[in-house]
Design an enzyme around this catalytic site. Structure first.
Site, PDB file in Angstrom:
ATOM      1  N   GLU A   1       1.020  -1.248   0.104  1.00 18.99           N
ATOM      2  CA  GLU A   1      -0.117   0.069  -0.117  1.00 18.99           C
ATOM      3  C   GLU A   1       0.827   1.366   0.138  1.00 18.99           C
ATOM      4  OE1 GLU A   1      -3.615  -1.974   3.008  1.00 18.99           O
ATOM      5  OE2 GLU A   1      -1.891  -0.958   3.874  1.00 18.99           O
TER       6      GLU A   1
ATOM      7  N   ASP B   1     -12.009  -6.194  -0.710  1.00 17.60           N
ATOM      8  CA  ASP B   1     -12.958  -7.215  -0.733  1.00 17.60           C
ATOM      9  C   ASP B   1     -14.243  -7.006  -0.150  1.00 17.60           C
ATOM     10  OD1 ASP B   1     -10.577  -7.370   1.531  1.00 17.60           O
ATOM     11  OD2 ASP B   1     -12.274  -7.786   2.385  1.00 17.60           O
TER      12      ASP B   1
HETATM   13  N1  SAH Z   1      -2.851 -11.518   3.018  1.00 11.47           N
HETATM   14  C1  SAH Z   1      -2.453 -10.224   3.270  1.00 11.47           C
HETATM   15  C2  SAH Z   1      -2.694  -9.973   4.643  1.00 11.47           C
HETATM   16  C3  SAH Z   1      -2.915  -8.532   4.700  1.00 11.47           C
HETATM   17  S1  SAH Z   1      -3.937  -8.351   6.227  1.00 11.47           S
HETATM   18  C4  SAH Z   1      -1.201 -10.167   2.543  1.00 11.47           C
HETATM   19  O1  SAH Z   1      -0.728 -10.798   1.747  1.00 11.47           O
HETATM   20  O2  SAH Z   1      -0.179  -9.679   3.203  1.00 11.47           O
HETATM   21  C5  SAH Z   1      -4.967  -7.033   5.622  1.00 11.47           C
HETATM   22  C6  SAH Z   1      -4.645  -5.662   5.621  1.00 11.47           C
HETATM   23  O3  SAH Z   1      -5.482  -5.317   4.737  1.00 11.47           O
HETATM   24  C7  SAH Z   1      -4.638  -5.168   6.891  1.00 11.47           C
HETATM   25  O4  SAH Z   1      -3.748  -3.882   7.039  1.00 11.47           O
HETATM   26  C8  SAH Z   1      -6.204  -4.498   7.014  1.00 11.47           C
HETATM   27  O5  SAH Z   1      -6.263  -3.036   7.575  1.00 11.47           O
HETATM   28  C9  SAH Z   1      -6.668  -4.435   5.394  1.00 11.47           C
HETATM   29  N2  SAH Z   1      -7.694  -5.202   5.308  1.00 11.47           N
HETATM   30  C10 SAH Z   1      -8.217  -5.401   3.736  1.00 11.47           C
HETATM   31  N3  SAH Z   1      -9.396  -5.970   3.687  1.00 11.47           N
HETATM   32  C11 SAH Z   1      -9.959  -6.348   4.989  1.00 11.47           C
HETATM   33  C12 SAH Z   1     -10.697  -7.036   5.766  1.00 11.47           C
HETATM   34  N4  SAH Z   1     -11.689  -7.675   4.845  1.00 11.47           N
HETATM   35  N5  SAH Z   1     -10.976  -7.144   7.042  1.00 11.47           N
HETATM   36  C13 SAH Z   1     -10.090  -6.507   7.666  1.00 11.47           C
HETATM   37  N6  SAH Z   1      -8.995  -5.631   7.191  1.00 11.47           N
HETATM   38  C14 SAH Z   1      -8.730  -5.741   6.047  1.00 11.47           C
END
Ligand code: SAH
Length: 269
Positions: free
Chosen positions: A39, A227
């Site tokens: 990001e 999402d």
């Molecule tokens: N699989 C990801 C993990 C990221 S965690 C990776 O490849 O690194 C998700 C991050 O995106 C967090 O910083 C959160 O703030 C944001 N985020 C995006 N979608 C989200 C959701 N449905 N619920 C909570 N956080 C979400």
């Protein structure tokens, strides 16, 4: 009036003056708090920021990463919590977000914080993938303390710094943001998010708002939807599929926001 009252009154008046004065001079020192490297990097490129490889502003050994530079009339710092030292993944979530926000405010003394990032969105509340929301309010959905008053403390609802002109002039969407330390959503979380009346959910916002409030720094939250939580696709799959394209949308919106802030004071936002 007792002498102490006079002193307290004078101090309060002086403090108010300072705050009023602060709000009527252009914002010059902007701090971005961004959880994930994916990001952050497009914005680092966009604003031509330089990485502080020395990292000396933070306690030695922490994985936090700072980028800095000047863009138009603004001094910009962008701080991300970096990677977990043993696992190598981004330090997402409330703990790291709180720590970097606290340390960054102490050292950098920003006029305004922008927490930009991705989020889950609720289609029942009007969110679609790629939408960018400015959060009007933030609250937690996974701090359940069912004792009177502690329940409210756990939820930690607060209004974010209000930017009515920015939202209107840039035609941005507004909604409430709910924060918790899990990417997925348990039935408990679902009920709490609904009680928070949230349109978007993330893993950092309310924690950053808490620290910003504690240290009296205004904070705004710009969240792009990766999402749809109440949709058919599994969250993790949808998140990974959309991360790159939605980050580009976030990048465009944040650039517009920064261009808008440039030359304006807080009370004009
Ligand atoms: N699989 C990801 C993990 C990221 S965690 C990776 O490849 O690194 C998700 C991050 O995106 C967090 O910083 C959160 O703030 C944001 N985020 C995006 N979608 C989200 C959701 N449905 N619920 C909570 N956080 C979400």
């Amino acid at each position: 009036m007792a002498p102490t009252d006079e002193i307290i009154g004078a101090t309060a008046a002086a403090a108010n003056m300072t705050e009023a004065e602060e709000r009527s001079r252009p914002v010059s020192n902007l701090l971005f708090i961004i959880a994930m490297q994916a990001e952050a990097l497009p914005l680092v490129t966009k604003f031509q920021l330089t990485e502080d490889t020395d990292r000396s502003i933070f306690t030695k050994g922490v994985p936090w990463v700072r980028y800095y530079g000047n863009y138009k009339d603004l001094q910009i710092n962008l701080v991300r919590p970096g990677k977990d030292p043993s696992l190598g993944v981004d330090n997402v979530g409330t703990i790291s977000a709180s720590l970097v926000t606290y340390a960054s405010i102490q050292v950098l003394k920003p006029d305004l914080i922008i927490n930009a990032g991705t989020s889950g969105g609720f289609k029942a509340k009007g969110a679609s993938v790629g939408d960018v929301f400015v959060a009007t309010d933030v609250a937690f959905h996974d701090r359940r303390i069912p004792i009177p008053v502690f329940d409210l403390y756990g939820i930690g609802a607060r209004r974010s710094f209000s930017t009515p002109n920015l939202v209107k002039d840039l035609n941005l969407k507004e909604g409430k943001l709910s924060t918790g330390d899990s990417l997925d959503m348990s039935p408990h979380d679902a009920a709490a998010i609904s009680a928070n009346d949230a349109t978007v959910k993330d893993m950092e916002g309310a924690a950053i708002a808490y620290v910003a409030d504690l240290l009296s720094v205004p904070a705004v939250f710009v969240k792009a939807v990766t999402d749809i939580v109440d949709g058919e696709k599994p969250t993790t799959e949808e998140f990974v599929d959309n991360l790159a394209s939605v980050t580009a949308a976030l990048d465009r919106a944040v650039t517009q926001v920064v261009d808008y802030i440039n030359g304006k004071c807080l009370s004009e936002l």
